[in-house]
Design an enzyme around this catalytic site. Structure first.
Site, PDB file in Angstrom:
ATOM      1  N   HIS A 203      42.916  44.296  42.704  1.00 45.37           N
ATOM      2  CA  HIS A 203      43.265  44.293  41.275  1.00 45.37           C
ATOM      3  C   HIS A 203      42.936  42.976  40.582  1.00 45.37           C
ATOM      4  CE1 HIS A 203      47.203  42.047  40.957  1.00 45.37           C
ATOM      5  NE2 HIS A 203      47.244  42.310  42.252  1.00 45.37           N
ATOM      6  N   CYS A 326      54.227  34.500  38.739  1.00 43.76           N
ATOM      7  CA  CYS A 326      55.305  34.680  39.712  1.00 43.76           C
ATOM      8  C   CYS A 326      56.504  33.793  39.408  1.00 43.76           C
ATOM      9  CB  CYS A 326      54.812  34.379  41.107  1.00 43.76           C
ATOM     10  SG  CYS A 326      53.240  35.163  41.465  1.00 43.76           S
TER      11      CYS A 326
HETATM   12  C1  LIG Z   1      47.567  37.709  43.011  1.00 43.74           C
HETATM   13  C2  LIG Z   1      47.519  36.777  44.160  1.00 43.74           C
HETATM   14  C3  LIG Z   1      48.100  37.119  45.398  1.00 43.74           C
HETATM   15  C4  LIG Z   1      48.875  38.398  45.594  1.00 43.74           C
HETATM   16  O1  LIG Z   1      48.057  39.526  45.632  1.00 43.74           O
HETATM   17  P1  LIG Z   1      48.749  40.979  45.426  1.00 43.74           P
HETATM   18  O2  LIG Z   1      47.641  41.939  45.704  1.00 43.74           O
HETATM   19  O3  LIG Z   1      49.183  41.017  44.015  1.00 43.74           O
HETATM   20  O4  LIG Z   1      49.851  41.063  46.420  1.00 43.74           O
HETATM   21  C5  LIG Z   1      47.995  36.229  46.440  1.00 43.74           C
HETATM   22  N1  LIG Z   1      47.351  35.061  46.287  1.00 43.74           N
HETATM   23  C6  LIG Z   1      46.773  34.694  45.130  1.00 43.74           C
HETATM   24  C7  LIG Z   1      46.070  33.387  45.040  1.00 43.74           C
HETATM   25  C8  LIG Z   1      46.849  35.532  44.036  1.00 43.74           C
HETATM   26  O5  LIG Z   1      46.297  35.157  42.879  1.00 43.74           O
END
Ligand SMILES: *Cc1c(COP(=O)(O)O)cnc(C)c1O
Length: 388
Positions: A203, A326
């Site tokens: 995503h 987050c």
């Molecule tokens: C978005 C993100 C994640 C988490 O990924 P998800 O698929 O949303 O669990 C982990 N590390 C970084 C650097 C991100 O930007």
């Protein structure tokens, strides 16, 4: 000027591409088989999953048998860190990471700390860069894993991944990297960069939510963290999210094919945006000026409050983020901004604006136009408070 809708939060998530949805559709409807079934429905799904596995492998210079599908970046990060810890704890219990990792990595490391592992959190310089000298000094005979992110999700700083990989390989320590922000924006090649484990998430590059990948170099010792079946060579059991996997394969293929043109455009817009923001005055850029993600702008707007900036921008149709998505909602300034040495009050006035492949100059011009009076208004309030 009419009110626009401007989405500048591509670091949090990206919209699903039409081409990706089209590719997924059959697997959400008629082709619903379980890839583990031996009948024609199952075989059809299996073929689709294996095609996507090849697409992902090709995008990062890996082999298909080194690709493990997961539910996203967070799960892949956890599988890598917890999995290596469980596989190698008899050899050593020391893990090295950085102070600016995503919470998926930091929290996985902290849970190991509670189980008796010893962790080194490498500091970063004012641009957010890990120093290779610090890494070299931190590696001990009992070190089993180095986990340092490819590019930071808040300030956009891109690490010297090849340099880190070279050190780890020469010292015989596994190198894991959270490359969630890097895919589609930076050259990622697990061979050239000596990467043993790598996480990504669809995503973040115009694929669906809820699907990710852990790349595990052949031969790297890893124990699964969930149990239940034989899928994904037992590393990640559970019936595959076939449509998501298909979407991820298509999304990464497109992202890599278009990377050069899209990132060139984003870089130019990013620099134009930063110049416009600095013109406001009392604004500083966070992160490295050049060694940064093509789509990332992170600024501190002095004497203005990040959350207030966000809400006011939202009322004008502009979607941004303060610090990281987050940590929004909590009053603690982000650990990343603190690690690069920002004072609390400066960190509180920070905004992350992340461009997408379709962001236009008009979007940036509109954002700058609406932001200027917002900043002036908020500063007036701050000024009043200070005087009182
Ligand atoms: C978005 C993100 C994640 C988490 O990924 P998800 O698929 O949303 O669990 C982990 N590390 C970084 C650097 C991100 O930007």
């Amino acid at each position: 000027m009419a009110k626009r809708k401007v989405y500048l939060d591509h670091g949090a998530t990206t919209p699903l591409r039409k081409e990706v949805l089209d590719e997924m559709m059959p697997y959400l409807t008629n082709s619903f088989g379980n890839p583990s079934s031996i009948h024609s429905f199952g075989r059809e799904a299996r073929v689709a999953v294996e095609k996507a596995r090849q697409q992902v492998a090709d995008a990062i210079g890996a082999s298909p048998n080194e690709i493990i599908f997961t539910s996203g970046g967070t799960e892949a990060d956890n599988m890598a860190i917890q999995g290596v810890a469980r596989a190698l704890s008899s050899r050593g219990k020391h893990i090295i990471t950085s102070a600016i990792e995503h919470h998926a990595v930091l929290d996985a490391c902290q849970s190991l700390e509670k189980e008796g592992f010893s962790l080194t959190y490498l500091p970063v310089d004012k641009y957010g860069l890990v120093q290779l000298k610090d890494l070299e000094k931190a590696i001990r005979p009992e070190t089993i894993l180095v986990t340092i992110m490819f590019a930071n999700n808040e300030i956009g700083t891109v690490q010297d991944v090849a340099g880190i990989g070279k050190i780890c390989r020469s010292r015989g320590v596994y190198f894991n990297t959270d490359a969630v922000q890097a895919i589609g924006q930076l050259d990622v090649n697990v061979q050239e960069q000596n990467i043993d484990l790598l996480s990504m998430s669809a995503h973040k590059f115009y694929g669906p939510k809820g699907i990710g990948v852990l790349y595990k170099r052949q031969g790297v010792k890893l124990k699964p963290i969930i149990f239940g079946g034989g899928q994904e060579r037992k590393f990640r059991p559970g019936t595959e999210y076939v449509a998501g996997i298909v979407g991820m394969g298509k999304a990464i293929e497109l992202a890599v094919a278009e990377m050069e043109t899209k990132t060139a455009k984003m870089r130019e817009l990013r620099d134009y945006f930063v110049a416009g923001l600095l013109e406001i005055g009392g604004v500083t850029l966070n992160g490295h000026p050049q060694q940064r993600l093509p789509n990332n702008v992170n600024v501190s707007i002095h004497n203005a409050e990040g959350e207030a900036l966000l809400l006011n921008l939202d009322m004008e149709g502009v979607a941004a983020s303060s610090g990281s998505a987050c940590t929004s909602g909590s009053l603690e300034p982000s650990h990343v901004l603190r690690a690069i040495g920002l004072k609390h009050e400066v960190a509180h006035g920070s905004l992350r604006l992340t461009l997408g492949k379709d962001t236009e100059r008009e979007d940036i011009d509109y954002t700058l136009k609406v932001l200027k009076p917002i900043v002036a208004r908020l500063r007036k309030i701050t000024g009043t408070l200070v005087r009182e």
